[in-house]
Design a protein around this motif. Structure first.
Motif, PDB file in Angstrom:
ATOM      1  N   ARG A 158      -2.554  -3.523  -2.623  1.00 28.64           N
ATOM      2  CA  ARG A 158      -2.101  -4.073  -3.908  1.00 28.64           C
ATOM      3  C   ARG A 158      -1.352  -5.375  -3.709  1.00 28.64           C
ATOM      4  O   ARG A 158      -0.694  -5.572  -2.664  1.00 28.64           O
ATOM      5  N   SER A 159      -1.415  -6.234  -4.749  1.00 30.70           N
ATOM      6  CA  SER A 159      -0.617  -7.461  -4.745  1.00 30.70           C
ATOM      7  C   SER A 159       0.835  -7.078  -4.951  1.00 30.70           C
ATOM      8  O   SER A 159       1.161  -6.279  -5.848  1.00 30.70           O
ATOM      9  N   PRO A 202      -6.103   1.884  -1.274  1.00 33.27           N
ATOM     10  CA  PRO A 202      -5.973   0.625  -2.027  1.00 33.27           C
ATOM     11  C   PRO A 202      -4.892  -0.272  -1.449  1.00 33.27           C
ATOM     12  O   PRO A 202      -3.811   0.183  -1.077  1.00 33.27           O
ATOM     13  N   THR A 214       0.845  -1.189   0.000  1.00 31.67           N
ATOM     14  CA  THR A 214       0.000   0.000   0.000  1.00 31.67           C
ATOM     15  C   THR A 214       0.880   1.239   0.000  1.00 31.67           C
ATOM     16  O   THR A 214       2.129   1.150   0.003  1.00 31.67           O
ATOM     17  N   ARG A 261      -9.236  -2.860  -0.096  1.00 30.38           N
ATOM     18  CA  ARG A 261      -8.999  -1.545   0.477  1.00 30.38           C
ATOM     19  C   ARG A 261      -8.764  -1.667   1.989  1.00 30.38           C
ATOM     20  O   ARG A 261      -9.275  -2.576   2.636  1.00 30.38           O
ATOM     21  N   GLY A 286       1.126  -4.808  -8.287  1.00 30.54           N
ATOM     22  CA  GLY A 286       0.461  -3.507  -8.183  1.00 30.54           C
ATOM     23  C   GLY A 286      -1.027  -3.576  -8.407  1.00 30.54           C
ATOM     24  O   GLY A 286      -1.710  -2.551  -8.287  1.00 30.54           O
ATOM     25  N   SER A 287      -1.591  -4.752  -8.822  1.00 24.45           N
ATOM     26  CA  SER A 287      -3.031  -4.868  -9.011  1.00 24.45           C
ATOM     27  C   SER A 287      -3.735  -4.745  -7.657  1.00 24.45           C
ATOM     28  O   SER A 287      -3.314  -5.341  -6.657  1.00 24.45           O
ATOM     29  N   MET A 288      -4.847  -3.965  -7.609  1.00 21.85           N
ATOM     30  CA  MET A 288      -5.579  -3.778  -6.361  1.00 21.85           C
ATOM     31  C   MET A 288      -6.379  -5.034  -6.043  1.00 21.85           C
ATOM     32  O   MET A 288      -7.100  -5.555  -6.896  1.00 21.85           O
TER      33      MET A 288
END
Length: 316
Positions: free
Chosen positions: A225-226, A223, A191, A279, A274-276
Motif C-alpha cells: 500500500r501507498s 498487498p 504492508t 503485491r 492505504g491504496s494498493m
C-alpha cells in the motif's frame, strides 16, 4: 151690435157696473204686471251681464240682447250693461292670464322638480359608482399588498434556502478539504503481516552498497500500500529493484516500493493513504518475498525510513 138700451149702461159710473169694473181692473193689472215684468227682466239681464252670463228668452220678437226693445232697458241701462260686460271680459282676461301664469309656474316648478330628481338620481348613481370604484381600489391595494407580502416571504424563504444550501456546500467543501488534509496527513505502513528483515544503512553481501531502506517480509501476494496520498510517478521494472512503484506526496517526498510481483497502478494515477499499488513478490535481486521500502525527501537521496515513520506517528 149694442142695443139702445145698452147705451145708458155704458155711461154709467164704473161702480155701478160690476162687469165693467172687473174689465178695468183686469187691464190695469195686466199693464202693471207687464211693467214689473219688464223691469225684472232688465234687472236680471244686468245682473246676468255682471255675472258673465247672457240673458235668455225676453221676447219671441227680440232681435238681440243689445236691443232696447228686446230687453226693455233704457239707454243708460244698456250702457251700464255694456260697461259691465266689458269689465267682466277684462276681468276674465286677467283671470285667464293669472291662470296661465299659475299653470306656467306650476309647469316650471314641475320641470324643476323633475330636473332636481334626475340630478339627485344622477348624483346617487355617481356616488354609488365612486363607492364601487373606491372599494375596488381598496380590494386591489389589499391584493397587491398581500401579493407583495407573499413575494417577500417567498424571497426570504428562497434566500434562507440558498443560504442553507450554501452553508451545506461550504460545510461539505470544508469537510472534503479536511478529509483531503487528513488524507494527506494520514500515513500507514506499506504492508501487513510482515517482519523486518533488513534496516537502513545495513551492510551485507547482497547489496552493492549499504542498505538504503527497510525490508518488510510477508507472504507472496500480500498487498503493498501507498503510505500516504500522492501521485504515481513510476511503475516499471527497475533492474535489481525488480518491479518498482514510486509515489510523490504533497510535501514533495517520494516513497518507493520494490521487488513486487505485480503492479496495480499506472503512472499518473492518484492514490490515497492505504491504496494498493502492487503485491509482495521476489522480482529483482532478492532471496525471499518482501517489499523494499525507501523514503526520498524531494525525490533525492534516500533517508532512514524508521525515524520518518515515527515522526508521522507509526512505529514499524
Amino acid at each position: 151690435m149694442p142695443t139702445h138700451q145698452d147705451a145708458p149702461d155704458a155711461d154709467r159710473p164704473a161702480s155701478r157696473h160690476p162687469a165693467a169694473l172687473r174689465r178695468v181692473a183686469k187691464h190695469r193689472f195686466i199693464r202693471r204686471h207687464a211693467t214689473r215684468r219688464t223691469q225684472i227682466i232688465g234687472l236680471t239681464a244686468a245682473l246676468a251681464a255682471a255675472a258673465g252670463t247672457t240673458t235668455v228668452g225676453l221676447s219671441s220678437a227680440a232681435s238681440g240682447p243689445s236691443s232696447p226693445q228686446s230687453t226693455g232697458l233704457s239707454p243708460s241701462q244698456t250702457d251700464a250693461l255694456n260697461a259691465a260686460r266689458i269689465d267682466r271680459r277684462d276681468l276674465g282676461s286677467r283671470d285667464m292670464a293669472r291662470i296661465d301664469l299659475s299653470l306656467a309656474s306650476a309647469q316650471k316648478a314641475a320641470q324643476q322638480a323633475a330636473a332636481q330628481k334626475v340630478a339627485q338620481q344622477r348624483a346617487a348613481k355617481l356616488a354609488a359608482q365612486a363607492s364601487l370604484t373606491q372599494r375596488r381600489a381598496l380590494a386591489l391595494a389589499a391584493a397587491k399588498a398581500a401579493a407583495a407580502k407573499k413575494a417577500a416571504a417567498n424571497a426570504k424563504a428562497l434566500a434562507e434556502a440558498k443560504a442553507e444550501v450554501a452553508a451545506k456546500a461550504a460545510a461539505l467543501k470544508a469537510a472534503a478539504k479536511a478529509a483531503a488534509e487528513k488524507a494527506k496527513s494520514t500515513i500507514v505502513l506499506p504492508t501487513t503481516g510482515y517482519h523486518l528483515t533488513a534496516r537502513f544503512n545495513q551492510a551485507g553481501g547482497r547489496w552493492a552498497h549499504n542498505h538504503t531502506g527497510l525490508d518488510f517480509a510477508a507472504p507472496m501476494g500480500t498487498p503493498v500500500r501507498s503510505v500516504m496520498a500522492g501521485k504515481v510517478i513510476q511503475a516499471d521494472f527497475e533492474g535489481a529493484y525488480g518491479r518498482q512503484v514510486k509515489v510523490r506526496h504533497s510535501d514533495g517526498t517520494v516513497t518507493s516500493y520494490s521487488h513486487m510481483e505485480e503492479f496495480d497502478v499506472s503512472v499518473g494515477d492518484s492514490v490515497q493513504a492505504g491504496s494498493m499499488v502492487g503485491r509482495i513478490g521476489m522480482t529483482g535481486n532478492t532471496t525471499g518475498p518482501h517489499v523494499h521500502f525507501e523514503v526520498l525527501p524531494g525525490g533525492g537521496a534516500p533517508i532512514d525510513p524508521e525515524p520518518w515513520l515515527r515522526e508521522h506517528g507509526l512505529n514499524p
